[in-house]
Design a protein around this motif. Sequence first.
Motif, PDB file in Angstrom:
ATOM      1  N   VAL A   1     -49.863  -3.021 -14.448  1.00  0.00           N
ATOM      2  CA  VAL A   1     -50.691  -3.751 -13.482  1.00  0.00           C
ATOM      3  C   VAL A   1     -51.418  -2.774 -12.565  1.00  0.00           C
ATOM      4  N   ALA A   2     -50.718  -1.745 -12.099  1.00  0.00           N
ATOM      5  CA  ALA A   2     -51.332  -0.748 -11.218  1.00  0.00           C
ATOM      6  C   ALA A   2     -52.511  -0.062 -11.898  1.00  0.00           C
TER       7      ALA A   2
ATOM      8  N   PHE B   1     -52.396 -11.866  -7.895  1.00  0.00           N
ATOM      9  CA  PHE B   1     -52.880 -11.217  -9.113  1.00  0.00           C
ATOM     10  C   PHE B   1     -52.514 -11.976 -10.379  1.00  0.00           C
ATOM     11  N   GLY B   2     -52.647 -13.310 -10.291  1.00  0.00           N
ATOM     12  CA  GLY B   2     -52.716 -14.130 -11.475  1.00  0.00           C
ATOM     13  C   GLY B   2     -51.417 -14.409 -12.207  1.00  0.00           C
ATOM     14  N   PRO B   3     -51.541 -14.901 -13.439  1.00  0.00           N
ATOM     15  CA  PRO B   3     -50.369 -15.317 -14.214  1.00  0.00           C
ATOM     16  C   PRO B   3     -49.407 -14.158 -14.459  1.00  0.00           C
ATOM     17  N   VAL B   4     -48.176 -14.342 -14.063  1.00  0.00           N
ATOM     18  CA  VAL B   4     -47.118 -13.350 -14.257  1.00  0.00           C
ATOM     19  C   VAL B   4     -45.999 -14.030 -15.023  1.00  0.00           C
ATOM     20  N   PRO B   5     -45.431 -13.383 -16.033  1.00  0.00           N
ATOM     21  CA  PRO B   5     -44.317 -14.009 -16.760  1.00  0.00           C
ATOM     22  C   PRO B   5     -43.223 -14.468 -15.808  1.00  0.00           C
TER      23      PRO B   5
ATOM     24  N   ALA C   1     -54.355  -1.277 -14.379  1.00  0.00           N
ATOM     25  CA  ALA C   1     -55.436  -2.252 -14.555  1.00  0.00           C
ATOM     26  C   ALA C   1     -56.172  -2.499 -13.241  1.00  0.00           C
ATOM     27  N   VAL C   2     -55.424  -2.599 -12.135  1.00  0.00           N
ATOM     28  CA  VAL C   2     -56.044  -2.820 -10.829  1.00  0.00           C
ATOM     29  C   VAL C   2     -56.917  -1.632 -10.451  1.00  0.00           C
ATOM     30  N   GLY C   3     -56.397  -0.423 -10.657  1.00  0.00           N
ATOM     31  CA  GLY C   3     -57.177   0.771 -10.338  1.00  0.00           C
ATOM     32  C   GLY C   3     -58.479   0.838 -11.108  1.00  0.00           C
ATOM     33  N   GLU C   4     -58.425   0.531 -12.400  1.00  0.00           N
ATOM     34  CA  GLU C   4     -59.638   0.560 -13.227  1.00  0.00           C
ATOM     35  C   GLU C   4     -60.643  -0.485 -12.757  1.00  0.00           C
ATOM     36  N   ARG C   5     -60.159  -1.665 -12.379  1.00  0.00           N
ATOM     37  CA  ARG C   5     -61.071  -2.718 -11.922  1.00  0.00           C
ATOM     38  C   ARG C   5     -61.749  -2.342 -10.614  1.00  0.00           C
ATOM     39  N   LEU C   6     -60.988  -1.793  -9.675  1.00  0.00           N
ATOM     40  CA  LEU C   6     -61.550  -1.490  -8.360  1.00  0.00           C
ATOM     41  C   LEU C   6     -62.529  -0.328  -8.408  1.00  0.00           C
ATOM     42  N   LYS C   7     -62.323   0.600  -9.320  1.00  0.00           N
ATOM     43  CA  LYS C   7     -63.251   1.726  -9.438  1.00  0.00           C
ATOM     44  C   LYS C   7     -64.639   1.267  -9.887  1.00  0.00           C
ATOM     45  N   LEU C   8     -64.708   0.099 -10.539  1.00  0.00           N
ATOM     46  CA  LEU C   8     -66.005  -0.427 -10.965  1.00  0.00           C
ATOM     47  C   LEU C   8     -66.869  -0.861  -9.780  1.00  0.00           C
TER      48      LEU C   8
ATOM     49  N   VAL D   1     -56.209  -9.980 -14.001  1.00  0.00           N
ATOM     50  CA  VAL D   1     -56.046  -8.540 -14.167  1.00  0.00           C
ATOM     51  C   VAL D   1     -54.754  -8.170 -14.891  1.00  0.00           C
ATOM     52  N   VAL D   2     -53.766  -9.063 -14.907  1.00  0.00           N
ATOM     53  CA  VAL D   2     -52.483  -8.731 -15.533  1.00  0.00           C
ATOM     54  C   VAL D   2     -52.673  -8.562 -17.030  1.00  0.00           C
ATOM     55  N   PRO D   3     -52.260  -7.406 -17.590  1.00  0.00           N
ATOM     56  CA  PRO D   3     -52.421  -7.180 -19.027  1.00  0.00           C
ATOM     57  C   PRO D   3     -51.681  -8.226 -19.841  1.00  0.00           C
TER      58      PRO D   3
END
Length: 598
Positions: free
Chosen positions: A263-264, A285-289, A266-273, A240-242
Amino acid sequence: MSARSSPSSSTSSLSDFVMPRTPPNLHQNSIDPDAKWLVQKYGGTSVGKFATKIAQDIVSGYLDQNKVAIVCSARSGKTKALGTTNLLLRAASEALQRHPVPSAPGTPGNMTPALNNGFSSPCSPISGSPSPFSSFHMGSANGKQAPSFSVTVDVIRSDHLSAARTTIKNASILRDIEAEIQADCEALRAFLFAAQVIDEISPRSKDSIIGFGERLACKLMTAVLRDNGVDAEFVSLENVVPAMEESDSTQHEALDQSFYDRVAQAVGERLKLCSPRVPVVTGFFGPVPGSLLRQVGRGYTDLLAALAAVGLEASELQIWKEVDGIFTADPRKVPTARLIPIISPDEAAELTYYGSEVVHPFTMEQVIRRKIPIRIKNVENPRGGGTVIYPDTDVDAPQLREELEADSFVLDEPVSLESLQDLSIAAEEHRHKRLPTAVTIKENIVVLNVNSNRKSVSHGFLAGIFGTLDKFGVVVDLISTSEVHVSMAIEEQGLDKKVVDRLVKELRKSGSVSAHRDMAILSLVGKQMRKMVGISGRMFTTLAQGNVNIEMISQGASEINISCVIDGRDAVKALNLIHQSCLQIKSDGDRGVGPWLF
């Protein structure tokens, strides 16, 4: 391991995801367009002990009027060492231990094909995407004992299978979740095998290993919810991380707020689905720099819950624990401690810094800055009101708290900021005099006293001390300084004794050093204390009357915290003394301190 290699990377896009037909009897999120999202975060102990209770008594009660999203930590074990996250860290360490390397995948006698029971079908609501590592299973090599990490993986697998078989009654759902657990554990085993072969686990790879804990917990919780009639959907946020450019510098620098805002969103858009299904979301929440563990630490699940609340513009973020909320003192140590119905973010942050497990200030900041309240609630007492961390600085939280306590008012449902403001304006004058908010203790403290070895003041004295602290990565909880003397209180737990000894040796270059171990920090916290004349005098007089010696005194610049360092053996007695003297509501004739405490 490669920074981009993930043991459970998604192989299908969201557009390819086919939603299964939902049985008509499953309870779903409200379809009312005006219904607000509510984010509920459950800790590892709650997921481990109370999964069925969460499904039956908590989540179901919110669905008719809210849209609920659930965030889960990895399951905790019977002991801290047997918690899933600790076992995963142990397995990662074991994979790098020096011992004979097993044969390569596919070697006869070493690898056997994994059973494919259809669990990777995109139509399963608890299915993650198939893993590129899930096509083989590592057993023993030529009859030799399996690697130690493989044994640890078996412990994780057995724990989750046992939990599934104990809590899930529907045979079909149980069959699906058993297959999911088997598949994820075989993927983990293979990932660790690969790490052993190349003798390396990068920070990103360690993140991925830790992420298995949330995947297993969320899949199991999804199965339990569906078994209890809730239409839940497992959501993995590992991708989910851009996308963003990562330079060498970003691997070591702290991420800025704009990253968390993205990130917030992107997470919101994913959960609304997921709507109208109830999303059950991984805290990972995956790969983070720079690595998730390095940038955020093990509190990333709370942070993700906060980011989800922001992305969904939730009415409330609920943190579910095994306590009723925040108390005026630790109720296990102070029998007269009482629940605090409402608290300000500043007060909650101070309590967190000085020993109370509330919410990490950075996590709290994410939702408070968007005016979203945080409520601490008890899984074992879901009808209790809990404690609300109130975000609006225009409302006097300490005043409102006293009014709520005086009226025995219980905030047992998500409440808007406007309603709290109306309540504050309409309330009668205070029935009680203002008091501090809470008293807390932080144990396992070592006090280091440094005296300058120069007859005249050196401008480099303080610089040398702080430079040494930075060199060893030591965080100071309290500090008191003069021209030639510095006293520092440092939490010793988590620090290697050798590190402390080397720190003391280095500090001796600046002057003579003395160390006092087994100390404790006693902190009295309250936003109104800056207006309380004589509160510090009452606190220290009470300790003196109780024969509690004070090693060091400090007051924060915010003036909402007065702290002192005492002998760790006096911690419980001091807590009770200060609570009775400074936090209990007394009649005018009751001014003393009970002799039973001495």
